[in-house]
Scaffold this motif. Structure first.
Motif, PDB file in Angstrom:
ATOM      1  N   ALA A  42       0.669  -1.125  -0.039  1.00 44.54           N
ATOM      2  CA  ALA A  42      -0.138   0.055  -0.111  1.00 44.54           C
ATOM      3  C   ALA A  42       0.620   1.375   0.051  1.00 44.54           C
ATOM      4  CB  ALA A  42      -0.790  -0.161   1.015  1.00 44.54           C
ATOM      5  N   ILE A  43       1.812   1.328   0.933  1.00 44.28           N
ATOM      6  CA  ILE A  43       2.683   2.706   1.035  1.00 44.28           C
ATOM      7  C   ILE A  43       3.526   2.866  -0.120  1.00 44.28           C
ATOM      8  CG2 ILE A  43       4.223   3.923   2.478  1.00 44.28           C
ATOM      9  CD1 ILE A  43       1.303   3.247   3.668  1.00 44.28           C
ATOM     10  N   GLU A  44       4.211   1.612  -0.605  1.00 39.97           N
ATOM     11  CA  GLU A  44       4.998   1.736  -1.785  1.00 39.97           C
ATOM     12  C   GLU A  44       4.332   2.091  -3.225  1.00 39.97           C
ATOM     13  OE1 GLU A  44       6.962  -1.890  -2.101  1.00 39.97           O
ATOM     14  OE2 GLU A  44       8.629  -1.640  -0.679  1.00 39.97           O
ATOM     15  N   HIS A  45       3.044   1.753  -3.047  1.00 41.08           N
ATOM     16  CA  HIS A  45       1.995   2.118  -4.310  1.00 41.08           C
ATOM     17  C   HIS A  45       1.851   3.907  -4.219  1.00 41.08           C
ATOM     18  CE1 HIS A  45      -0.602   1.893  -7.519  1.00 41.08           C
ATOM     19  NE2 HIS A  45      -1.572   2.472  -6.770  1.00 41.08           N
ATOM     20  N   GLY A  64      -7.642   1.481   0.680  1.00 36.19           N
ATOM     21  CA  GLY A  64      -8.045   0.377   2.030  1.00 36.19           C
ATOM     22  C   GLY A  64      -7.530  -0.873   2.102  1.00 36.19           C
ATOM     23  N   PHE A  65      -8.042  -1.882   2.791  1.00 29.87           N
ATOM     24  CA  PHE A  65      -7.467  -2.948   3.152  1.00 29.87           C
ATOM     25  C   PHE A  65      -8.699  -4.258   3.313  1.00 29.87           C
ATOM     26  CE2 PHE A  65      -5.069  -6.514   4.627  1.00 29.87           C
ATOM     27  CZ  PHE A  65      -3.585  -6.062   4.617  1.00 29.87           C
ATOM     28  N   ARG A 109     -13.154   3.660  -8.239  1.00 28.20           N
ATOM     29  CA  ARG A 109     -12.676   2.173  -7.844  1.00 28.20           C
ATOM     30  C   ARG A 109     -11.712   2.459  -6.653  1.00 28.20           C
ATOM     31  NH1 ARG A 109     -11.353  -2.589  -5.425  1.00 28.20           N
ATOM     32  NH2 ARG A 109     -12.040  -4.541  -6.577  1.00 28.20           N
ATOM     33  N   LEU A 110     -12.035   1.707  -5.497  1.00 29.30           N
ATOM     34  CA  LEU A 110     -11.091   1.813  -4.118  1.00 29.30           C
ATOM     35  C   LEU A 110      -9.770   0.976  -4.635  1.00 29.30           C
ATOM     36  CD1 LEU A 110     -10.427   2.613  -1.317  1.00 29.30           C
ATOM     37  CD2 LEU A 110     -11.630   0.510  -0.558  1.00 29.30           C
ATOM     38  N   THR A 111      -8.700   1.781  -4.311  1.00 28.32           N
ATOM     39  CA  THR A 111      -7.475   0.847  -4.235  1.00 28.32           C
ATOM     40  C   THR A 111      -7.363   0.071  -2.999  1.00 28.32           C
ATOM     41  OG1 THR A 111      -6.289   2.439  -5.622  1.00 28.32           O
ATOM     42  CG2 THR A 111      -4.789   1.066  -4.241  1.00 28.32           C
ATOM     43  N   LEU A 148      -1.897  -6.637  -4.324  1.00 29.06           N
ATOM     44  CA  LEU A 148      -2.741  -4.933  -4.452  1.00 29.06           C
ATOM     45  C   LEU A 148      -3.689  -4.944  -5.694  1.00 29.06           C
ATOM     46  CD1 LEU A 148      -2.226  -1.847  -3.500  1.00 29.06           C
ATOM     47  CD2 LEU A 148      -0.622  -1.659  -5.453  1.00 29.06           C
ATOM     48  N   VAL A 149      -4.781  -4.319  -5.414  1.00 28.82           N
ATOM     49  CA  VAL A 149      -5.852  -4.116  -6.384  1.00 28.82           C
ATOM     50  C   VAL A 149      -5.688  -2.533  -6.609  1.00 28.82           C
ATOM     51  CG1 VAL A 149      -8.029  -4.193  -6.786  1.00 28.82           C
ATOM     52  CG2 VAL A 149      -7.293  -5.928  -5.757  1.00 28.82           C
ATOM     53  N   GLU A 150      -5.213  -2.360  -7.692  1.00 26.47           N
ATOM     54  CA  GLU A 150      -5.158  -0.793  -8.128  1.00 26.47           C
ATOM     55  C   GLU A 150      -6.664  -0.205  -8.424  1.00 26.47           C
ATOM     56  OE1 GLU A 150      -1.888   0.397 -10.572  1.00 26.47           O
ATOM     57  OE2 GLU A 150      -0.718  -1.283  -9.861  1.00 26.47           O
ATOM     58  N   GLY A 151      -6.904   0.910  -7.947  1.00 25.36           N
ATOM     59  CA  GLY A 151      -8.155   1.559  -8.291  1.00 25.36           C
ATOM     60  C   GLY A 151      -7.742   3.078  -8.369  1.00 25.36           C
TER      61      GLY A 151
END
Length: 320
Positions: free
Chosen positions: A160-163, A261-262, A274-276, A311-314
């Protein structure tokens, strides 16, 4: 309440004969068994489950202890447990609250899966010392009667943080879960470490893994807004709460406030933008916990497991 003594008296046989008949023993003739079962039905006899458990030393029931049942997350987790337990002839009872803790020492269940901060680790160790079989999803414990199936929170928070850093973000806000949460603490500590490594200015807002605290966090962010900021909500429920609040303001998700999110709960795919988020299989987690519990109950080798994440990118988090 009707007892086997009442059945024995009406059938004109001994109590042991009634017991054998009710348990399908071949020590009693088919004719006598049929007579006893007919009388039991006539008297509306209900077997004493506790007494039967003491005799057989098993209930064929597993328990899962949860802090609460709210949110889509728990439904998928429990379904994974149900499917796996049913495969082995077990049923599941869902427990919450201090009073339900007695189900273990009283032998009402054969073992338990724990995702409940209301259990202290000391209490769980004491049960394990007495031979109770436990699988923990929310802490690390070493004991021959305990195994753990944990989510890879470290990798999830790092992704999450690296993205966020890859998208050029320099300011980060982390919205945490409850202070007693093992998962929240792991995610928070790794997020802070990754933020420092990637040179992100970081602030923390206390949350509680629910939508209202996500809304409150969004209000705080709006009140002190000074430019684009990335927000890492340590679960999707809080992220959805932020969506609910921000849609009523002039601030746009993915432009002014960038959200990660998580959990990747089902509703996340319907958010706009769309939520990442961090994805993993809730059913797999539940099934793995149930599988290891069955192994413990059967005195087979149980091993600690870790559930992988991606990770799901949004569009909720974009370049700045």
């Amino acid at each position: 309440m009707v007892s086997i003594k009442d059945i024995a008296k009406q059938a004109g046989v001994s109590i042991s004969t009634v017991s054998y008949a009710l348990n399908g023993s071949r020590k009693v003739t088919q004719e006598t068994t049929a007579k006893i079962l007919a009388i039991a039905k006539e008297l509306n006899y209900i077997p004493n489950a506790a007494a039967r458990t003491l005799k057989k030393r098993e209930t064929k029931i597993a328990g899962v202890f949860l802090t609460n049942y709210s949110g889509a997350f728990y439904g998928e987790l429990q379904q994974g447990m149900l499917d796996q337990l049913a495969h082995h002839g077990y049923e599941l009872i869902v427990c919450s609250g201090k009073e339900s803790h007695r189900f273990l020492p009283e032998g009402m269940i054969d073992g338990a899966i724990i995702l409940d901060a209301n259990f202290s680790s000391e209490e769980l160790i004491s049960y394990a010392d007495r031979g109770h079989k436990l699988v923990v999803l929310d802490r690390e414990l070493e004991h021959e009667n305990i195994t753990q199936v944990l989510l890879d929170n470290i990798t999830g928070a790092k992704l999450a943080i690296e993205h966020a850093a890859d998208q050029g973000h320099k300011k980060l806000i982390i919205v945490t879960g409850p202070q007693a949460s093992f998962d929240s603490d792991q995610r928070l500590q790794q997020a802070l470490a990754s933020a420092e490594k990637n040179g992100l200015e970081c602030h923390v807002i206390q949350g509680d893994f629910n939508k209202p605290t996500g809304e409150k966090a969004a209000r705080k962010i709006v009140e002190s807004y000074s430019g684009p900021v990335a927000v890492f909500c340590l679960n999707d429920e809080m992220a959805i709460g932020m969506y609910n609040f921000l849609t009523k303001t002039e601030y746009r998700i993915g432009k002014h406030i960038h959200i990660i999110g998580f959990d990747n709960i089902e509703v996340a795919q319907y958010t706009h933008p769309r939520l990442t988020t961090i994805d993993y299989s809730k059913r797999e987690w539940g099934a793995a916990g149930a599988e290891q519990l069955i192994k413990l109950i059967r005195k087979e080798t149980a091993t600690s497991k870790k559930i992988g994440v991606t990770l799901v990118e949004g569009e909720s988090l974009q370049k700045v």
